[in-house]
Design an enzyme around this catalytic site. Sequence first.
Site, PDB file in Angstrom:
ATOM      1  N   HIS A   1      47.407 110.419  23.779  1.00 32.85           N
ATOM      2  CA  HIS A   1      46.359 110.205  24.789  1.00 32.85           C
ATOM      3  C   HIS A   1      45.203 111.188  24.578  1.00 32.85           C
ATOM      4  O   HIS A   1      44.027 110.819  24.673  1.00 32.85           O
ATOM      5  CB  HIS A   1      46.925 110.423  26.204  1.00 32.85           C
ATOM      6  CG  HIS A   1      47.966 109.423  26.616  1.00 32.85           C
ATOM      7  ND1 HIS A   1      49.156 109.781  27.193  1.00 32.85           N
ATOM      8  CD2 HIS A   1      47.987 108.061  26.545  1.00 32.85           C
ATOM      9  CE1 HIS A   1      49.867 108.698  27.478  1.00 32.85           C
ATOM     10  NE2 HIS A   1      49.184 107.639  27.072  1.00 32.85           N
TER      11      HIS A   1
ATOM     12  N   ARG B   1      48.314 101.465  19.375  1.00 36.64           N
ATOM     13  CA  ARG B   1      49.205 101.995  18.331  1.00 36.64           C
ATOM     14  C   ARG B   1      49.756 100.891  17.450  1.00 36.64           C
ATOM     15  O   ARG B   1      49.912 101.065  16.240  1.00 36.64           O
ATOM     16  CB  ARG B   1      50.387 102.744  18.976  1.00 36.64           C
ATOM     17  CG  ARG B   1      50.014 104.027  19.682  1.00 36.64           C
ATOM     18  CD  ARG B   1      51.091 104.451  20.647  1.00 36.64           C
ATOM     19  NE  ARG B   1      51.308 103.412  21.644  1.00 36.64           N
ATOM     20  CZ  ARG B   1      52.103 103.530  22.706  1.00 36.64           C
ATOM     21  NH1 ARG B   1      52.784 104.640  22.883  1.00 36.64           N
ATOM     22  NH2 ARG B   1      52.234 102.546  23.567  1.00 36.64           N
TER      23      ARG B   1
END
Length: 156
Positions: A17, A92
Amino acid sequence: MAIAVYPGSFDPFTYGHLDIAIRAAKMFETVHIVVVHNPAKKPRFTATQRLQMITEVLAGKPGNFVVSSFESGLLVDYCKSVSADALVKGVRTNMDLDYELPMAQVNRDLSGIETVFIPADPVHGFVSSSLVKQVADLGGDISKYVPDVVAKALRS
Ligand code: PNS
Protein backbone atom coordinates in the site's frame (compact mmCIF):
# COMPACT_ATOMS: atom_id res chain seq x y z
CA MET A 1 -1.50 17.92 -11.41
CA ALA A 2 -4.66 16.93 -9.65
CA ILE A 3 -6.30 15.32 -6.67
CA ALA A 4 -6.59 11.56 -6.18
CA VAL A 5 -8.38 9.33 -3.72
CA TYR A 6 -6.68 6.05 -2.80
CA PRO A 7 -9.33 4.05 -0.92
CA GLY A 8 -9.17 0.71 0.81
CA SER A 9 -9.72 -1.29 3.95
CA PHE A 10 -6.02 -1.03 4.80
CA ASP A 11 -6.49 -3.59 7.57
CA PRO A 12 -3.60 -3.20 8.00
CA PHE A 13 -1.55 -0.88 5.74
CA THR A 14 1.28 -2.86 4.13
CA TYR A 15 4.50 -1.93 2.32
CA GLY A 16 2.56 -2.68 -0.88
CA HIS A 17 0.00 0.00 0.00
CA LEU A 18 2.81 2.39 0.92
CA ASP A 19 4.50 1.86 -2.44
CA ILE A 20 1.25 2.61 -4.32
CA ALA A 21 0.63 5.73 -2.19
CA ILE A 22 4.11 7.12 -2.83
CA ARG A 23 3.94 6.38 -6.56
CA ALA A 24 0.46 7.98 -6.75
CA ALA A 25 1.86 11.07 -5.03
CA LYS A 26 4.34 11.47 -7.93
CA MET A 27 1.39 11.77 -10.31
CA PHE A 28 -1.08 13.73 -8.18
CA GLU A 29 -0.67 16.96 -6.26
CA THR A 30 -2.69 15.58 -3.33
CA VAL A 31 -3.45 11.96 -2.49
CA HIS A 32 -6.31 11.31 -0.09
CA ILE A 33 -5.78 7.95 1.54
CA VAL A 34 -9.21 6.91 2.70
CA VAL A 35 -9.92 4.10 5.12
CA VAL A 36 -13.26 2.78 3.93
CA HIS A 37 -15.56 0.51 5.88
CA ASN A 38 -16.08 -2.61 3.76
CA PRO A 39 -19.15 -4.47 5.12
CA ALA A 40 -17.88 -7.66 3.44
CA LYS A 41 -14.90 -7.72 5.83
CA LYS A 42 -14.58 -7.95 9.61
CA PRO A 43 -11.69 -5.64 10.43
CA ARG A 44 -8.87 -6.41 12.88
CA PHE A 45 -8.26 -2.73 13.57
CA THR A 46 -10.75 0.10 14.09
CA ALA A 47 -10.87 2.81 11.46
CA THR A 48 -9.24 5.19 13.96
CA GLN A 49 -6.36 2.76 14.61
CA ARG A 50 -5.82 2.28 10.87
CA LEU A 51 -5.92 6.01 10.28
CA GLN A 52 -3.37 6.61 13.05
CA MET A 53 -1.03 3.92 11.75
CA ILE A 54 -1.20 5.21 8.18
CA THR A 55 -0.57 8.78 9.34
CA GLU A 56 2.48 7.61 11.29
CA VAL A 57 3.81 5.55 8.39
CA LEU A 58 3.45 8.45 5.94
CA ALA A 59 5.17 11.01 8.17
CA GLY A 60 8.25 12.24 6.31
CA LYS A 61 7.47 10.28 3.15
CA PRO A 62 7.60 12.16 -0.17
CA GLY A 63 4.16 13.34 -1.26
CA ASN A 64 1.23 15.43 -0.18
CA PHE A 65 -1.07 13.07 1.71
CA VAL A 66 -4.35 13.52 3.52
CA VAL A 67 -5.46 10.54 5.59
CA SER A 68 -9.11 10.14 6.48
CA SER A 69 -11.87 7.58 6.84
CA PHE A 70 -15.51 7.14 6.04
CA GLU A 71 -17.95 4.65 7.45
CA SER A 72 -20.82 4.62 5.00
CA GLY A 73 -21.96 6.03 1.70
CA LEU A 74 -20.74 5.92 -1.83
CA LEU A 75 -17.07 6.33 -2.53
CA VAL A 76 -17.90 8.59 -5.48
CA ASP A 77 -19.70 11.00 -3.12
CA TYR A 78 -16.59 11.11 -0.95
CA CYS A 79 -14.56 11.81 -4.10
CA LYS A 80 -16.87 14.70 -4.95
CA SER A 81 -16.58 16.11 -1.43
CA VAL A 82 -12.80 16.45 -1.83
CA SER A 83 -13.00 17.46 -5.53
CA ALA A 84 -11.05 14.36 -6.56
CA ASP A 85 -10.10 13.96 -10.22
CA ALA A 86 -9.33 10.27 -10.03
CA LEU A 87 -9.35 7.14 -7.93
CA VAL A 88 -6.16 5.16 -7.49
CA LYS A 89 -5.99 1.39 -7.02
CA GLY A 90 -3.01 -0.93 -6.84
CA VAL A 91 -3.18 -4.11 -8.90
CA ARG A 92 -1.10 -7.18 -8.03
CA THR A 93 -2.72 -9.95 -10.04
CA ASN A 94 -5.43 -10.82 -12.56
CA MET A 95 -7.63 -11.59 -9.58
CA ASP A 96 -7.20 -8.03 -8.34
CA LEU A 97 -8.14 -6.74 -11.77
CA ASP A 98 -11.25 -8.96 -11.88
CA TYR A 99 -12.27 -7.50 -8.51
CA GLU A 100 -11.36 -3.90 -9.30
CA LEU A 101 -12.59 -3.55 -12.88
CA PRO A 102 -16.35 -3.63 -12.15
CA MET A 103 -15.83 -1.20 -9.26
CA ALA A 104 -13.94 1.17 -11.56
CA GLN A 105 -16.71 0.85 -14.14
CA VAL A 106 -19.55 1.45 -11.70
CA ASN A 107 -17.75 4.41 -10.13
CA ARG A 108 -17.25 5.94 -13.58
CA ASP A 109 -20.86 5.20 -14.50
CA LEU A 110 -22.12 6.83 -11.31
CA SER A 111 -20.00 9.96 -11.41
CA GLY A 112 -17.64 10.09 -14.38
CA ILE A 113 -14.60 9.61 -12.15
CA GLU A 114 -11.76 7.62 -13.69
CA THR A 115 -9.76 4.97 -11.87
CA VAL A 116 -6.01 4.87 -12.36
CA PHE A 117 -4.59 1.38 -11.86
CA ILE A 118 -1.00 1.24 -10.66
CA PRO A 119 0.71 -2.12 -11.16
CA ALA A 120 2.17 -3.42 -7.92
CA ASP A 121 5.92 -3.72 -7.67
CA PRO A 122 6.55 -7.49 -7.96
CA VAL A 123 8.45 -7.25 -4.67
CA HIS A 124 5.04 -6.73 -3.01
CA GLY A 125 3.11 -8.90 -5.45
CA PHE A 126 2.05 -11.52 -2.94
CA VAL A 127 1.67 -9.26 0.09
CA SER A 128 -1.91 -8.85 1.25
CA SER A 129 -3.37 -7.60 4.51
CA SER A 130 -5.09 -10.92 5.12
CA LEU A 131 -1.92 -13.01 4.56
CA VAL A 132 0.06 -10.68 6.79
CA LYS A 133 -2.51 -11.08 9.58
CA GLN A 134 -2.39 -14.85 9.21
CA VAL A 135 1.41 -15.01 9.28
CA ALA A 136 1.50 -12.67 12.30
CA ASP A 137 -1.10 -14.73 14.16
CA LEU A 138 0.92 -17.88 13.57
CA GLY A 139 4.11 -16.29 14.89
CA GLY A 140 5.84 -15.64 11.55
CA ASP A 141 8.11 -12.71 10.72
CA ILE A 142 6.11 -9.93 9.06
CA SER A 143 8.77 -7.22 9.24
CA LYS A 144 9.37 -7.43 5.47
CA TYR A 145 5.71 -6.87 4.68
CA VAL A 146 4.52 -4.08 6.94
CA PRO A 147 6.01 -0.95 8.50
CA ASP A 148 7.25 -1.21 12.11
CA VAL A 149 4.25 0.52 13.66
CA VAL A 150 1.92 -1.95 11.96
CA ALA A 151 4.07 -4.96 12.89
CA LYS A 152 4.03 -3.82 16.52
CA ALA A 153 0.23 -3.42 16.48
CA LEU A 154 -0.20 -6.89 14.96
CA ARG A 155 1.99 -8.46 17.61
CA SER A 156 0.22 -6.79 20.56
O1 PNS B 1 -9.41 -2.76 0.41
P1 PNS B 1 -10.75 -3.19 -0.10
O2 PNS B 1 -11.61 -3.74 1.03
O3 PNS B 1 -10.63 -4.15 -1.24
O4 PNS B 1 -11.47 -1.87 -0.66
C1 PNS B 1 -12.75 -1.93 -1.26
C2 PNS B 1 -13.43 -0.57 -1.19
C3 PNS B 1 -13.59 -0.16 0.28
C4 PNS B 1 -12.59 0.46 -1.90
C5 PNS B 1 -14.84 -0.70 -1.86
O5 PNS B 1 -15.57 -1.68 -1.18
C6 PNS B 1 -15.61 0.60 -1.89
O6 PNS B 1 -15.34 1.44 -2.72
N1 PNS B 1 -16.56 0.80 -0.94
C7 PNS B 1 -17.34 2.03 -0.84
C8 PNS B 1 -18.82 1.84 -1.14
C9 PNS B 1 -19.14 2.09 -2.60
O7 PNS B 1 -19.02 3.18 -3.10
N2 PNS B 1 -19.56 1.00 -3.29
C10 PNS B 1 -19.99 1.06 -4.67
C11 PNS B 1 -18.87 1.17 -5.70
S1 PNS B 1 -17.56 0.01 -5.57
